[in-house]
Design a protein around this motif. Sequence first.
Motif, PDB file in Angstrom:
ATOM      1  N   ALA A 296       0.815  -1.226   0.000  1.00  0.00           N
ATOM      2  CA  ALA A 296       0.000   0.000   0.000  1.00  0.00           C
ATOM      3  C   ALA A 296       0.839   1.262   0.000  1.00  0.00           C
ATOM      4  O   ALA A 296       0.296   2.367  -0.069  1.00  0.00           O
ATOM      5  CB  ALA A 296      -0.947  -0.001   1.200  1.00  0.00           C
ATOM      6  N   GLY A 297       2.161   1.113   0.075  1.00  0.00           N
ATOM      7  CA  GLY A 297       3.033   2.272  -0.052  1.00  0.00           C
ATOM      8  C   GLY A 297       3.179   3.135   1.182  1.00  0.00           C
ATOM      9  O   GLY A 297       3.719   4.251   1.105  1.00  0.00           O
ATOM     10  N   TYR A 328      -7.510  -1.424  -7.059  1.00  0.00           N
ATOM     11  CA  TYR A 328      -8.419  -0.438  -7.657  1.00  0.00           C
ATOM     12  C   TYR A 328      -7.746   0.925  -7.757  1.00  0.00           C
ATOM     13  O   TYR A 328      -7.785   1.575  -8.814  1.00  0.00           O
ATOM     14  CB  TYR A 328      -9.694  -0.334  -6.826  1.00  0.00           C
ATOM     15  N   PHE A 329      -7.125   1.371  -6.683  1.00  0.00           N
ATOM     16  CA  PHE A 329      -6.491   2.696  -6.715  1.00  0.00           C
ATOM     17  C   PHE A 329      -5.318   2.740  -7.683  1.00  0.00           C
ATOM     18  O   PHE A 329      -5.099   3.757  -8.355  1.00  0.00           O
ATOM     19  CB  PHE A 329      -6.048   3.097  -5.300  1.00  0.00           C
ATOM     20  N   ILE A 334      -2.779   5.917  -9.881  1.00  0.00           N
ATOM     21  CA  ILE A 334      -2.138   6.459  -8.677  1.00  0.00           C
ATOM     22  C   ILE A 334      -0.880   5.658  -8.391  1.00  0.00           C
ATOM     23  O   ILE A 334      -0.915   4.424  -8.282  1.00  0.00           O
ATOM     24  CB  ILE A 334      -3.108   6.380  -7.475  1.00  0.00           C
ATOM     25  N   TYR A 335       0.238   6.339  -8.294  1.00  0.00           N
ATOM     26  CA  TYR A 335       1.513   5.674  -8.050  1.00  0.00           C
ATOM     27  C   TYR A 335       1.556   5.063  -6.645  1.00  0.00           C
ATOM     28  O   TYR A 335       0.826   5.477  -5.736  1.00  0.00           O
ATOM     29  CB  TYR A 335       2.670   6.645  -8.230  1.00  0.00           C
ATOM     30  N   GLN A 341       0.851   7.984   0.626  1.00  0.00           N
ATOM     31  CA  GLN A 341       0.576   9.296   1.214  1.00  0.00           C
ATOM     32  C   GLN A 341      -0.920   9.485   1.445  1.00  0.00           C
ATOM     33  O   GLN A 341      -1.338  10.048   2.466  1.00  0.00           O
ATOM     34  CB  GLN A 341       1.112  10.394   0.288  1.00  0.00           C
ATOM     35  N   MET A 342      -1.726   9.015   0.502  1.00  0.00           N
ATOM     36  CA  MET A 342      -3.179   9.124   0.653  1.00  0.00           C
ATOM     37  C   MET A 342      -3.664   8.314   1.855  1.00  0.00           C
ATOM     38  O   MET A 342      -4.519   8.768   2.625  1.00  0.00           O
ATOM     39  CB  MET A 342      -3.876   8.639  -0.622  1.00  0.00           C
ATOM     40  N   VAL A 343      -3.114   7.103   2.010  1.00  0.00           N
ATOM     41  CA  VAL A 343      -3.497   6.259   3.140  1.00  0.00           C
ATOM     42  C   VAL A 343      -3.053   6.895   4.455  1.00  0.00           C
ATOM     43  O   VAL A 343      -3.770   6.853   5.462  1.00  0.00           O
ATOM     44  CB  VAL A 343      -2.905   4.848   2.995  1.00  0.00           C
TER      45      VAL A 343
END
Length: 465
Positions: A296-297, A328-329, A334-335, A341-343
């Motif tokens: 998930a980064g 999905y993301f 989305i990289y 960062q979004m999470v």
Amino acid sequence: MGQFVDRVVVQAAAMRRDRPDLAHQSFNARARVYIQESGIVELIKWFKHNSMTYPQIAKVICSCSGDLEKVRRMIKWLRSIYVKGEFLGRVLASGGSFLSRNFEELEEIISYLESFGVRRDWIGYVVSRCPQLLNFSTDELETRVQFYTDMGMNEKDFGTMVYDYPRALGYLSLEEMNSKVQYLKEFGLSNEELGRLLAFKPQLMACSIQERWKPLVKYLYHLNISRDGMKRMLMVQPTIFCLDLETVIAPKVQFLQDIGVRSDAIGNVLVKFPPVLTYSLYKKIRPVVIFLLTKAGVKQEDIGKVIALDPQLLGCSIAHKLEVSVKYFRSLGIYHFVLGQMVADFPTLLRYNVDILRPKYQYLRRVMVRPLKDLIEFPRFFSYSLEDRIEPRHQMLIANRINMKLRYMLTGSDEEFAQRVREAVERRTRFEAGKAIVETSDALETSEDGEATAAVVCQNSRDVD
């Protein structure tokens, strides 16, 4: 086996008088005949087949004063109340005084339990796990049943509780039961809440106050969890109060601290999501954290913050929830590091159902015509209702011919949003009015210059004439 031996001696002696065909035989021969005719050999073989030890077999036979026929009748009766063969020996060996009771008394106990929601086909299971119930008098059983019904349990809840954990009714003394209930009430539970709690998790009654509950309460207190917080943990996940502190709970708390959850936030994590303490550290919690870091980064320095903000992530299935969301993301372009960062900004993002996310994203891109960058800047966009929040506010922006960032468009109450729209409209009006003034001023200056030029030309013409 002393009583049975005495019975053999008496019956062997009586055979000399009552059995003329055996009168001429020795005492040992008559005793052997009685033993063979009594069927004790077959009965002992049956007991051994049902995993009973010789001391247990002796206990059963002595409890019936050596009357093997009564043992057989008891076995038949136990089968009639659905005690399975594999448990018959255990019930007989641990039953105690009920072996000497008459069957009318035993049927009265069974009927009483049935009247309070314990179904007939459950009785065998209940008795198999707590034979002590058959030792109670009707008055004592009524007292124990009333102990729970006074807490607001209805027949359905009571019957289910007894089926789930028969020992809650028949194993402990009334004094122990009362002391445990009083201790649980110290968390602020009402009588009705306590009734619902014990109906859901009757195994709490088997836990020791001194060895289990007090050390746990002290530990939770040092994690800055208040009494209300402990009450919430108890009501949401009562299993926690049945777990071993040293081997089960403490290692999980230590793991949360090791991944970066601040010590002052640990208590909030446990109160917010108590089930985390019931998950396997190595089969559930660690794999989810590793997935967040690798797939998930999420950065190492952010993982503690992510778990603190949304500990429910630790309860998600990797295969059926987290992996599906990440795919999905990523499919949106989305990289990997951007998703992390979004999470970190909005951890709940990964817990939404993709079927709910998809129409919101399509509306953002096709109707609102917003770039992907807007979503990256404000991932909380997915937390708002499409029908109740996103569409109405977008339509209001269109009606007033204004635009604003998603953060200002969606956050706040309807009144706050309406105020933002009014302020934006006023700013636009002032801007347009100011622009009009500037344009009028420019037009006047141009006209005056033209008139001055014409005057000069006219003046020069006269001078020539």
